[in-house]
Design an enzyme around this catalytic site. Sequence first.
Site, PDB file in Angstrom:
ATOM      1  N   LYS A   1       0.818  -1.218   0.000  1.00 26.96           N
ATOM      2  CA  LYS A   1       0.000   0.000   0.000  1.00 26.96           C
ATOM      3  C   LYS A   1       0.846   1.260   0.000  1.00 26.96           C
ATOM      4  CE  LYS A   1      -4.357  -1.608   0.934  1.00 26.96           C
ATOM      5  NZ  LYS A   1      -5.592  -1.686   1.641  1.00 26.96           N
TER       6      LYS A   1
ATOM      7  N   LYS B   1      -4.780  -9.168  -7.295  1.00 28.08           N
ATOM      8  CA  LYS B   1      -5.908  -9.391  -6.394  1.00 28.08           C
ATOM      9  C   LYS B   1      -7.077  -8.468  -6.728  1.00 28.08           C
ATOM     10  CE  LYS B   1      -5.858  -7.863  -2.199  1.00 28.08           C
ATOM     11  NZ  LYS B   1      -5.537  -7.507  -0.814  1.00 28.08           N
TER      12      LYS B   1
ATOM     13  N   LYS C   1     -10.931  -3.182  -3.813  1.00 26.67           N
ATOM     14  CA  LYS C   1     -11.781  -1.997  -3.953  1.00 26.67           C
ATOM     15  C   LYS C   1     -11.023  -0.872  -4.624  1.00 26.67           C
ATOM     16  CE  LYS C   1     -13.848  -2.940   0.513  1.00 26.67           C
ATOM     17  NZ  LYS C   1     -13.158  -2.800   1.796  1.00 26.67           N
TER      18      LYS C   1
HETATM   19  P1  AMP Z   1     -10.790  -5.259   2.960  1.00 23.13           P
HETATM   20  O1  AMP Z   1     -11.709  -4.957   1.828  1.00 23.13           O
HETATM   21  O2  AMP Z   1      -9.353  -5.101   2.571  1.00 23.13           O
HETATM   22  O3  AMP Z   1     -11.138  -4.557   4.227  1.00 23.13           O
HETATM   23  O4  AMP Z   1     -10.948  -6.827   3.241  1.00 23.13           O
HETATM   24  C1  AMP Z   1     -11.968  -7.363   4.043  1.00 23.13           C
HETATM   25  C2  AMP Z   1     -11.983  -8.867   3.996  1.00 23.13           C
HETATM   26  O5  AMP Z   1     -12.152  -9.336   2.660  1.00 23.13           O
HETATM   27  C3  AMP Z   1     -10.689  -9.532   4.504  1.00 23.13           C
HETATM   28  O6  AMP Z   1     -11.014 -10.704   5.191  1.00 23.13           O
HETATM   29  C4  AMP Z   1      -9.943  -9.832   3.242  1.00 23.13           C
HETATM   30  O7  AMP Z   1      -9.034 -10.896   3.382  1.00 23.13           O
HETATM   31  C5  AMP Z   1     -11.079 -10.198   2.309  1.00 23.13           C
HETATM   32  N1  AMP Z   1     -10.698  -9.923   0.915  1.00 23.13           N
HETATM   33  C6  AMP Z   1     -10.419  -8.712   0.366  1.00 23.13           C
HETATM   34  N2  AMP Z   1     -10.098  -8.845  -0.936  1.00 23.13           N
HETATM   35  C7  AMP Z   1     -10.168 -10.180  -1.219  1.00 23.13           C
HETATM   36  C8  AMP Z   1      -9.966 -10.951  -2.402  1.00 23.13           C
HETATM   37  N3  AMP Z   1      -9.616 -10.386  -3.563  1.00 23.13           N
HETATM   38  N4  AMP Z   1     -10.130 -12.295  -2.320  1.00 23.13           N
HETATM   39  C9  AMP Z   1     -10.503 -12.879  -1.151  1.00 23.13           C
HETATM   40  N5  AMP Z   1     -10.708 -12.214  -0.002  1.00 23.13           N
HETATM   41  C10 AMP Z   1     -10.551 -10.868  -0.028  1.00 23.13           C
END
Ligand code: AMP
Length: 359
Positions: free
Chosen positions: A136, A219, A222
């Site tokens: 990041k 990956k 968002k």
């Molecule tokens: P975040 O959007 O970064 O706050 O992620 C929230 C949750 O979603 C966490 O448990 C992440 O590991 C999961 N997550 C985010 N992006 C992915 C992805 N591309 N594939 C699988 N899990 C994800």
Amino acid sequence: MSGSTPPAREGAPSKDSRPSPAGNQGRILSGIKPTGNLHLGNYLGAIRNWVAMQNNFECLFCVVDLHAITAEKIEPAELTRATREVAAGYIAAGIDPAQAALFVQSHVPAHAELAWVFNCVARLGWLNRMTQFKDKAGKNREAASAGLYVYPNLMAADILLYKATHVPVGEDQKQHVELTRDIAQKFNHDYATNLFVLPEPVIQGAGTRVMSLRDGTKKMSKSDGGSDYAVIYMTDDADSIAQKIRKATTDPNPLPESVAGLEGRAEAANLLNIYAALTGQTLEQAVAEQAGQQFSQFKAKLTETAVAVLGPINAEMKRLMDDPEEIDRALKRGAEKAKAIAGPVLAEAYKTVGFLPSA
Ligand code: AMP
Ligand code: TRP
């Protein structure tokens, strides 16, 4: 090197410090940042597993707004909107707010308070190894916020405040849960206590690492809004889902007969993983089912499946977003439940450190 290596000694939490409601397999805590829209990776990597676990575990699900401001600046109104939307996504996906504590991180000040203590427990050497910070912050680390750097200490506070036994997350969060264990262990060791419980990461199913629809080596995230065809959002309608899947990058060959045949075919592997996760199959089962198919046929099947799963969630999210009071009521109740657990644990941590009790 001492000081940058976590203590080897295993923490030994007493039985009493573990949550033990009758018929329960433990306590789970997890969270999602209210930055941008919820996407398929959040659903398949996290929320879907929470729903599956909610009847067997005592559950706390947090919208981690304090974490949301660690990276690029978000417009305040957008942060407010996204906070409600993440909560709506949890409920729409099947989390029962009457059973689980569903709350906003900043509504429970103990998170920030315990995080400060952990800023003084975690070593710089530990934080320097965090790959999420490196990703990041990018090349210009000097310009990254101090909050982004200590982000994992706040996440440790989120988890340890509740003595969570299990933390269901996507693959990318494994390192942070391991750091949380190191922090718990060092605190317990340094203060000769068994206050904190070492949590287990739960990373399960075929959707633990959902990749971009445009580039199977990146990956899905968002912040990848750049190409909107790369990300399926939980708020996408059937037409957008169909269009994104139709445009998803593929290769010229039919689908392979076995998982080994996915070697070097990142996009095919990603679409099959998504299909497996959506249908509750293992990757092996999904590959066997789709063996030899052309992408055009497989994409039609995948679209139908994705629309069937996401359609009702999408509709319920819309309904909830039109009734923010229902969301806010659930979050208020959730914060009260969360505070009732977090308050005494923070007080115990402060006492353990030796802070003079306030009169
Ligand atoms: P975040 O959007 O970064 O706050 O992620 C929230 C949750 O979603 C966490 O448990 C992440 O590991 C999961 N997550 C985010 N992006 C992915 C992805 N591309 N594939 C699988 N899990 C994800
Ligand atoms: N760091 C997590 C992510 O980016 C979000 C998060 C914050 C979290 N606190 C947590 C996840 C506690 C699980 C438990 O995805």
